[in-house]
Design an enzyme around this catalytic site. Structure first.
Site, PDB file in Angstrom:
ATOM      1  N   CYS A  47      -4.494  -0.468   2.860  1.00  0.00           N
ATOM      2  CA  CYS A  47      -3.492  -1.219   3.621  1.00  0.00           C
ATOM      3  C   CYS A  47      -3.169  -0.438   4.893  1.00  0.00           C
ATOM      4  O   CYS A  47      -3.896   0.492   5.255  1.00  0.00           O
ATOM      5  CB  CYS A  47      -2.230  -1.482   2.785  1.00  0.00           C
ATOM      6  SG  CYS A  47      -1.234  -0.014   2.445  1.00  0.00           S
TER       7      CYS A  47
ATOM      8  N   CYS B 187      -0.037   5.255  -2.540  1.00  0.00           N
ATOM      9  CA  CYS B 187       0.537   4.500  -1.425  1.00  0.00           C
ATOM     10  C   CYS B 187       1.763   3.733  -1.913  1.00  0.00           C
ATOM     11  O   CYS B 187       1.691   3.012  -2.918  1.00  0.00           O
ATOM     12  CB  CYS B 187      -0.503   3.531  -0.869  1.00  0.00           C
ATOM     13  SG  CYS B 187       0.161   2.397   0.376  1.00  0.00           S
TER      14      CYS B 187
ATOM     15  N   CYS C  97      -3.653   5.140   3.959  1.00  0.00           N
ATOM     16  CA  CYS C  97      -4.121   4.350   2.823  1.00  0.00           C
ATOM     17  C   CYS C  97      -5.339   3.547   3.256  1.00  0.00           C
ATOM     18  O   CYS C  97      -5.256   2.769   4.218  1.00  0.00           O
ATOM     19  CB  CYS C  97      -3.020   3.418   2.324  1.00  0.00           C
ATOM     20  SG  CYS C  97      -3.563   2.376   0.948  1.00  0.00           S
TER      21      CYS C  97
ATOM     22  N   ASP D 290      13.652  24.773 -17.589  1.00  0.00           N
ATOM     23  CA  ASP D 290      12.276  24.455 -18.004  1.00  0.00           C
ATOM     24  C   ASP D 290      11.318  25.365 -17.240  1.00  0.00           C
ATOM     25  O   ASP D 290      11.208  25.296 -16.019  1.00  0.00           O
ATOM     26  CB  ASP D 290      11.991  22.990 -17.693  1.00  0.00           C
ATOM     27  CG  ASP D 290      10.587  22.552 -18.098  1.00  0.00           C
ATOM     28  OD1 ASP D 290       9.793  23.412 -18.550  1.00  0.00           O
ATOM     29  OD2 ASP D 290      10.275  21.361 -17.948  1.00  0.00           O
TER      30      ASP D 290
ATOM     31  N   CYS E 218       0.893  -0.293  -1.775  1.00  0.00           N
ATOM     32  CA  CYS E 218      -0.096  -0.976  -2.624  1.00  0.00           C
ATOM     33  C   CYS E 218      -0.560  -0.149  -3.817  1.00  0.00           C
ATOM     34  O   CYS E 218      -1.402  -0.594  -4.583  1.00  0.00           O
ATOM     35  CB  CYS E 218      -1.296  -1.399  -1.784  1.00  0.00           C
ATOM     36  SG  CYS E 218      -2.308   0.003  -1.204  1.00  0.00           S
TER      37      CYS E 218
END
Length: 449
Positions: A231, A206, A228, A357, A209
């Site tokens: 929150c 999140c 979330c 890569d 938070c």
């Protein structure tokens, strides 16, 4: 217009004419020549257009192609960069090829590399930014997903009144407040069910938070109806959404938006998102649902390297670009649902345009493929040893396995494969090289457009 800009445009258009007519190319070099003479020429080229910039990790090219089809159903002047040359020089080339049209709205629908959004926005004044998704991709160029988003945001912040059309199922696009008017699209096609994304998925914290996000619906990777539990952060209300996915095959999807049934002749959930983005742009420019549905239901439209079906003697080769773990996983999930016998070739290059890569191949879940039902698996390309080792670890047996570095040898082997259908998964420069070889043998037309 200054004398310098006029000279730059004349030089660019002349070089495009020569390259296009005699060398069957010219997607990037004319733009480079033009920019060498006048680095600010894009400002003059784009000044009369309402511009849409389409960016994100996956889906830019197909979303752009579908959007152009949708808008062409209503507007007579739609400019684009159809070859997928999505950096500044390629975008300049697109404007160089435009034809004068003094009547009606002039639209420019531009696929834009994530790292070039800011650079392009300095000269073009976008009316719309379209954000498809952000996944881990080319770590040597972009870094982690939040670094990539920061590059895009740097461009968006130059145009705070432009509308954003964003994938509402991607948490990252709801993580930072912006003043821009925003339209969200997504998929809402199954009942809610409490669940978590796979633990190795990017972007699951999140942004408020740092708690792990939960989901009530997951389409794939980190896309879905997220929230979330710690929150109030959650998926925003969707302005446009797929309410039902009625039918899917590796070659097609049928789904519903609003009260309209859409048929897309290309498979995979990820391509439903691309069609939904094109739909949302169409609606923004006042194209109605029926027009959009009719336009997307086009069996003849093929996009370079995106499930492009090519006939090679008695074989049906489906060429699919792969470039990062999420995109690769979605392709693997799609092809494993094919009910017809098929063989598989994976072509790995590691040039700048591919990403140097190659560790991402280890994050792709090749283990999920039913290798016991795939008679031939071929590893090829400049880094064929890397992909060969990866496929052997995934469970490919020596009896069914072929290794071919040369694309000529790859093509020769494909012609001898026992199945009629062959899926070829290839990185960007490998797609270009294979298409050039196929063109030289008369299987496709030369060039990418």
């Amino acid at each position: 217009m200054s004398l310098k800009s006029s000279a730059a445009i004349i030089a660019g258009r002349t070089s495009y004419w020569f390259l296009h007519n005699f060398l069957h190319g010219g997607t990037s070099l004319p733009g480079k020549i033009t920019l060498t003479i006048d680095p600010d020429v894009l400002q003059n080229l784009a000044k009369d257009y309402e511009t849409v910039l389409i960016t994100g990790t996956n889906g830019k090219t197909l979303t752009t192609a579908l959007t152009v089809k949708v808008l062409n159903s209503k507007y007579s002047s739609v400019l684009t960069n159809p070859s997928g040359s999505n950096m500044k020089q390629g975008i300049v080339t697109a404007f160089l090829t435009s034809h004068k049209n003094k009547n009606g709205k002039k639209l420019a629908i531009l696929e834009t590399d994530e790292a070039n959004v800011e650079l392009v926005t300095r000269y073009v004044k976008p009316k719309v930014f379209v954000l498809t998704n952000i996944f881990r991709d080319q770590m040597d160029r972009y870094g982690e997903i939040y670094t990539t988003y920061a590059k895009i945001l740097a461009g968006i912040r130059l145009e705070p009144t432009a509308t954003i059309i964003a994938n509402g199922d991607a948490p990252i696009f709801n993580s930072i407040s912006l003043p821009n008017p925003t339209i969200y699209y997504g998929i809402d096609a199954v009942p809610d069910k409490e669940q978590l994304a796979l633990p190795n998925t990017d972007g699951l914290l999140c942004p408020k938070c740092q708690h792990i996000l939960h989901y009530k619906k997951i389409s794939y990777a980190n896309l879905g109806k997220y929230y979330c539990p710690n929150c109030d952060f959650k998926r925003p209300e969707l302005d446009f959404y797929v309410s039902k996915i009625s039918k899917q095959t590796p070659q097609s999807s049928e789904f519903i938006i609003g009260n309209t049934v859409f048929n897309l002749h290309i498979g995979g959930n990820y391509n439903i998102y691309n069609a939904l983005a094109a739909y949302s742009i169409g609606r923004f420019f006042d194209v109605d649902d029926e027009q959009i549905a009719q336009t997307l239901n086009d069996k003849d439209e093929k996009v370079f390297g995106r499930q492009e079906v090519i006939k090679i003697d008695d074989k049906e080769l489906t060429l699919i670009l792969v470039k990062n773990p999420v995109g690769l996983d979605q392709v693997l999930e799609m092809i494993k649902t094919d009910t017809h016998p098929f063989s598989l070739a994976v072509l790995l290059n590691a040039n700048y345009a591919d990403g140097i890569d190659t560790s991402w191949i280890w994050d792709g879940r090749f283990e999920n493929l039913p290798f016991s039902n795939i008679p031939v698996v071929l590893a090829g390309g400049e880094r064929y040893r890397d992909i060969a080792f990866r496929l052997k670890v995934a469970g490919v047996t020596q009896e069914q396995f072929l290794e071919r570095e040369s694309l000529s040898d790859v093509l020769t082997s494909i012609k001898k494969i026992p199945t009629k259908k062959v899926y070829v998964l290839a990185t960007y420069t490998a797609v270009l090289q294979l298409r050039k070889l196929l063109a030289s043998q008369g299987y496709i037309k030369e060039g990418m457009e």
